[in-house]
Structures are given as C-alpha cells and as structure tokens.
Design a protein around this motif. Structure first.
Motif, PDB file in Angstrom:
ATOM      1  N   THR A 245       0.852  -1.321  -0.031  1.00  0.00           N
ATOM      2  CA  THR A 245      -0.052   0.064  -0.100  1.00  0.00           C
ATOM      3  C   THR A 245       0.838   1.222  -0.006  1.00  0.00           C
ATOM      4  OG1 THR A 245      -0.190  -0.248   2.397  1.00  0.00           O
ATOM      5  CG2 THR A 245      -2.023  -1.126   1.207  1.00  0.00           C
ATOM      6  N   GLN A 246       2.002   1.169  -0.169  1.00  0.00           N
ATOM      7  CA  GLN A 246       3.056   2.437   0.008  1.00  0.00           C
ATOM      8  C   GLN A 246       2.705   3.436  -1.012  1.00  0.00           C
ATOM      9  OE1 GLN A 246       5.396   2.989   2.326  1.00  0.00           O
ATOM     10  NE2 GLN A 246       5.292   5.011   1.687  1.00  0.00           N
ATOM     11  N   PRO A 247       2.437   3.020  -2.368  1.00  0.00           N
ATOM     12  CA  PRO A 247       2.286   4.009  -3.464  1.00  0.00           C
ATOM     13  C   PRO A 247       0.776   4.694  -2.980  1.00  0.00           C
ATOM     14  CG  PRO A 247       2.593   1.928  -4.353  1.00  0.00           C
ATOM     15  CD  PRO A 247       2.671   1.699  -3.009  1.00  0.00           C
ATOM     16  N   LEU A 248      -0.165   4.070  -2.302  1.00  0.00           N
ATOM     17  CA  LEU A 248      -1.357   4.653  -1.929  1.00  0.00           C
ATOM     18  C   LEU A 248      -1.319   5.667  -0.812  1.00  0.00           C
ATOM     19  CD1 LEU A 248      -4.482   5.033  -2.044  1.00  0.00           C
ATOM     20  CD2 LEU A 248      -4.581   3.172  -0.424  1.00  0.00           C
ATOM     21  N   PHE A 249      -0.398   5.450   0.021  1.00  0.00           N
ATOM     22  CA  PHE A 249      -0.050   6.140   1.318  1.00  0.00           C
ATOM     23  C   PHE A 249       0.583   7.381   0.605  1.00  0.00           C
ATOM     24  CE2 PHE A 249      -1.547   2.875   3.767  1.00  0.00           C
ATOM     25  CZ  PHE A 249      -2.358   3.425   4.706  1.00  0.00           C
ATOM     26  N   ASN A 250       1.626   7.271  -0.345  1.00  0.00           N
ATOM     27  CA  ASN A 250       2.530   8.235  -0.908  1.00  0.00           C
ATOM     28  C   ASN A 250       1.659   9.286  -1.431  1.00  0.00           C
ATOM     29  OD1 ASN A 250       4.882   6.956  -0.075  1.00  0.00           O
ATOM     30  ND2 ASN A 250       5.042   6.316  -2.189  1.00  0.00           N
ATOM     31  N   LEU A 251       0.200   9.038  -2.080  1.00  0.00           N
ATOM     32  CA  LEU A 251      -0.515   9.742  -2.839  1.00  0.00           C
ATOM     33  C   LEU A 251      -1.505  10.564  -1.500  1.00  0.00           C
ATOM     34  CD1 LEU A 251      -2.096   7.753  -5.713  1.00  0.00           C
ATOM     35  CD2 LEU A 251      -0.342   9.621  -5.684  1.00  0.00           C
ATOM     36  N   LEU A 252      -1.661   9.690  -0.592  1.00  0.00           N
ATOM     37  CA  LEU A 252      -2.490  10.230   0.574  1.00  0.00           C
ATOM     38  C   LEU A 252      -1.711  11.533   1.489  1.00  0.00           C
ATOM     39  CD1 LEU A 252      -4.269   7.028   1.968  1.00  0.00           C
ATOM     40  CD2 LEU A 252      -5.359   8.712   0.505  1.00  0.00           C
ATOM     41  N   ALA A 253      -0.406  11.166   1.489  1.00  0.00           N
ATOM     42  CA  ALA A 253       0.382  12.094   2.064  1.00  0.00           C
ATOM     43  C   ALA A 253       0.435  13.544   1.575  1.00  0.00           C
ATOM     44  CB  ALA A 253       1.919  11.631   2.290  1.00  0.00           C
ATOM     45  N   LYS A 254      -0.063  13.526   0.400  1.00  0.00           N
ATOM     46  CA  LYS A 254       0.202  15.025  -0.441  1.00  0.00           C
ATOM     47  C   LYS A 254      -1.280  15.770  -0.066  1.00  0.00           C
ATOM     48  CE  LYS A 254       2.985  13.055  -4.197  1.00  0.00           C
ATOM     49  NZ  LYS A 254       2.976  12.949  -5.673  1.00  0.00           N
ATOM     50  N   ILE A 255      -2.192  15.206   0.490  1.00  0.00           N
ATOM     51  CA  ILE A 255      -3.442  15.746   0.890  1.00  0.00           C
ATOM     52  C   ILE A 255      -3.375  16.502   2.323  1.00  0.00           C
ATOM     53  CG2 ILE A 255      -6.047  15.303   1.271  1.00  0.00           C
ATOM     54  CD1 ILE A 255      -5.769  12.911  -0.337  1.00  0.00           C
ATOM     55  N   PRO A 256      -3.651  17.909   2.254  1.00  0.00           N
ATOM     56  CA  PRO A 256      -3.517  18.678   3.598  1.00  0.00           C
ATOM     57  C   PRO A 256      -4.428  18.112   4.531  1.00  0.00           C
ATOM     58  CG  PRO A 256      -3.876  19.858   1.385  1.00  0.00           C
ATOM     59  CD  PRO A 256      -3.911  18.620   1.141  1.00  0.00           C
ATOM     60  N   LEU A 258      -5.173  15.532   6.065  1.00  0.00           N
ATOM     61  CA  LEU A 258      -5.110  13.766   5.966  1.00  0.00           C
ATOM     62  C   LEU A 258      -3.794  13.649   6.250  1.00  0.00           C
ATOM     63  CD1 LEU A 258      -6.903  11.531   5.897  1.00  0.00           C
ATOM     64  CD2 LEU A 258      -6.201  11.373   3.316  1.00  0.00           C
ATOM     65  N   ASN A 259      -2.658  14.271   5.807  1.00  0.00           N
ATOM     66  CA  ASN A 259      -1.160  13.959   6.047  1.00  0.00           C
ATOM     67  C   ASN A 259      -0.616  14.229   7.123  1.00  0.00           C
ATOM     68  OD1 ASN A 259      -0.857  16.601   5.809  1.00  0.00           O
ATOM     69  ND2 ASN A 259       0.096  16.773   3.973  1.00  0.00           N
ATOM     70  N   ARG A 260      -1.677  14.653   8.276  1.00  0.00           N
ATOM     71  CA  ARG A 260      -1.184  14.983   9.792  1.00  0.00           C
ATOM     72  C   ARG A 260      -1.278  13.697  10.380  1.00  0.00           C
ATOM     73  NH1 ARG A 260      -3.274  20.465  11.826  1.00  0.00           N
ATOM     74  NH2 ARG A 260      -2.092  20.071  13.466  1.00  0.00           N
ATOM     75  N   LEU A 261      -2.175  12.605   9.864  1.00  0.00           N
ATOM     76  CA  LEU A 261      -2.318  11.419  10.567  1.00  0.00           C
ATOM     77  C   LEU A 261      -1.123  10.768  10.806  1.00  0.00           C
ATOM     78  CD1 LEU A 261      -5.968  10.504   9.226  1.00  0.00           C
ATOM     79  CD2 LEU A 261      -5.322  11.470  11.560  1.00  0.00           C
ATOM     80  N   SER A 262      -0.819  10.106  11.855  1.00  0.00           N
ATOM     81  CA  SER A 262       0.383   9.318  11.950  1.00  0.00           C
ATOM     82  C   SER A 262       0.381   8.153  11.027  1.00  0.00           C
ATOM     83  CB  SER A 262       0.381   8.985  13.309  1.00  0.00           C
ATOM     84  OG  SER A 262       0.594   9.843  14.224  1.00  0.00           O
ATOM     85  N   VAL A 263      -0.698   7.677  10.861  1.00  0.00           N
ATOM     86  CA  VAL A 263      -0.909   6.394   9.904  1.00  0.00           C
ATOM     87  C   VAL A 263      -0.609   6.573   8.669  1.00  0.00           C
ATOM     88  CG1 VAL A 263      -3.193   6.447   9.428  1.00  0.00           C
ATOM     89  CG2 VAL A 263      -2.206   4.088   9.570  1.00  0.00           C
ATOM     90  N   ILE A 264      -0.902   7.993   7.971  1.00  0.00           N
ATOM     91  CA  ILE A 264      -0.365   8.488   6.780  1.00  0.00           C
ATOM     92  C   ILE A 264       1.225   8.968   6.612  1.00  0.00           C
ATOM     93  CG2 ILE A 264      -1.221  10.061   4.955  1.00  0.00           C
ATOM     94  CD1 ILE A 264      -3.308   7.894   5.459  1.00  0.00           C
ATOM     95  N   ALA A 265       1.438   9.787   7.608  1.00  0.00           N
ATOM     96  CA  ALA A 265       2.753  10.507   7.672  1.00  0.00           C
ATOM     97  C   ALA A 265       3.580   9.421   7.680  1.00  0.00           C
ATOM     98  CB  ALA A 265       2.709  11.488   8.738  1.00  0.00           C
ATOM     99  N   ALA A 266       3.457   8.312   8.591  1.00  0.00           N
ATOM    100  CA  ALA A 266       4.546   7.080   8.779  1.00  0.00           C
ATOM    101  C   ALA A 266       5.183   6.650   7.403  1.00  0.00           C
ATOM    102  CB  ALA A 266       3.894   6.153   9.419  1.00  0.00           C
TER     103      ALA A 266
END
Length: 266
Positions: A245-256, A258-266
């Motif tokens: 799921t790393q590619p998916l989380f790389n995309l999610l990490a670009k969303i303001p 949302l990227n503050r969540l630890s599960v995303i930012a990790a």
C-alpha cells in the motif's frame, strides 16, 4: 524487530499455549452443569438489573435503543479505529501504520474463528436464544420503537441464536490487542473501560446473555489473538500490507490535513 513494525515474526509459544488453555478452561467451565447453572443465575440477575429500568425511564430507553443499532456500531468502530491509529499513544507514530495492518490481520483471523466456532456450536447444540426471549417481563426495546424496525436503525434486542457473542469478540480482540502494547495503567483503564462500555448495549437490550460475551466472546478473541500476534502472521502480514500500500499512502500524504495523521505520515 523492525523499529517501524511492533510485531515479531516468530512463534511465542508460552502466550500462544496460554491463550488456548484459558479458552479451553472457559469452555469446560461453561459445559460443566454446576458452573453453567451459576452462570445462568448470574446472567438473569445481571439482565434484570440492566433491563428493568428501561420500563420506567423513556430517556434511558432512547439511549440504549440508539446504542443497539448498526449506525451506533459504526460510530463505535470509528472511535476504536481512531484510537488505534493515533500515533504516540499506544504505538509510536512510526509504527501506527504497521500496527493498524497488524490489527487487520487479527480481525481476519477473528472472522475465521467466528465462522468455525459458530458451526461447531450449532453442530453440538450449544446455541441458545437471547436472554430477552427467555426472561419473563423483559423490556423489548424494539416494541417501543416500531418505526425503527426494518430500517438501518433496526434495534438488536433478540436473536434465535445468540452464542457466541460476535459483537463482544470484536471489542475484546481490540482491547486485548492494544493491551499487549500498553505501557501505563491509564492506558489499560481507558482501553478496557471503552470495551466494556460498548459491550453493554447488547446486554441491556437482552440480545446476548453475559456468558455469550465472557465465555464465547473471550474465547474467540483469545484464539484470534494467539493465531495472529503470537505467530509470525501479524508481523509478516502487516509488513506485506505496508509494502503493497506504499504507493497509495504516498498519494494520501500529499493531501492537506490528512497527511497529519500518523498512519499516513509514517
């Protein structure tokens, strides 16, 4: 152990065996007639204590009727998930994603255990109807809110087969899972207070006997915990899911935000 993964990819034989022995001991106590009779007596007393006040308090009825619906279950699920993924509470922020996927692995095992247990219980005649169907004078919440029945707000207050308590097993696997990694007494108190609180609606409404939860639910949660966290399954499963799921989380990490969540930012 990987610093970003809280699980060990080895068999932990002592807790693995302990979980099975405890689950077996609970089953034997439940099947033994003297202790089963004591449990039945306790459960009828507990049900009377929880259910009788519903007859005279309309606000109390509304509260527990709402808590016995699927939308409330969904809200509970969101609360439990938010506590699971919150970084630097139980898990370090860098471990939040792996921990979340590890819990998902435990939940998958729980589903398998639930299916097998239900089949065995049906085959051996362990099933019983909800206590609300067998207790004289029981307050049936569905009768007070007939307009809710047949909708998304259908009230769960009775069942022809209530054993084991699958609703409780989900709460218990969540509580046991987090307890494995909790470090303070306050964390344990918060975890178990929430688990017990969210188990109450089915007990108040009478959809489940107490033994459906403290016997059947605990058994299923223990077995799911054993086969996920005390084997390599959670470690390898979470590590694989993190990679996939790393590619998916790389995309999610670009969303303001949302990227503050630890599960995303990790």
């Amino acid at each position: 152990m990987d610093k970003a993964n809280p699980f060990q990819a080895t068999w932990s034989w002592k807790p693995f065996i302990a979980c099975h022995l405890f689950a077996l001991a609970l089953l034997l106590l439940w099947l033994w007639e003297p202790t089963r009779a004591a449990m039945d007596l306790f459960d009828f007393s507990l049900f009377s204590l929880l259910n009788e006040p519903l007859a005279t308090h309309s606000a109390w009825r509304l509260t527990w009727a709402t808590a016995s619906t699927r939308p409330f279950d969904l809200l509970v699920g969101v609360i439990l998930l938010l506590l699971l993924i919150r970084g630097d509470w139980i898990f370090k922020a860098s471990q939040a994603r792996a921990a979340t996927f590890g819990f998902l692995c435990a939940a998958v095992v729980l589903v398998v255990v639930r299916i097998l247990y239900a089949k065995i219980a049906h085959k051996l005649g362990w099933q019983h109807a909800s206590i609300s169907r067998l207790s004289e004078g029981a307050v049936h919440l569905g009768g007070y809110f007939p307009g809710w029945q047949g909708t998304v707000f259908t009230i769960k207050d009775a069942s022809a087969r209530s054993f084991p308590g699958d609703h409780a097993s989900v709460l218990l696997i969540w509580a046991l899972f987090l307890t494995l990694f909790a470090r303070t007494a306050l964390q344990w108190v918060v975890i178990w207070s929430l688990a017990l609180l969210f188990m109450l609606p089915r007990l108040v409404a009478g959809a489940h006997w107490g033994q459906d939860d403290y016997i059947g639910g605990v058994q299923m949660a223990l077995l799911a915990l054993a086969w996920s966290c005390f084997t390599p399954f959670a470690a390898k499963g979470s590590a694989a899911l993190v990679r996939w799921t790393q590619p998916l989380f790389n995309l999610l990490a670009k969303i303001p935000l949302l990227n503050r969540l630890s599960v995303i930012a990790a």
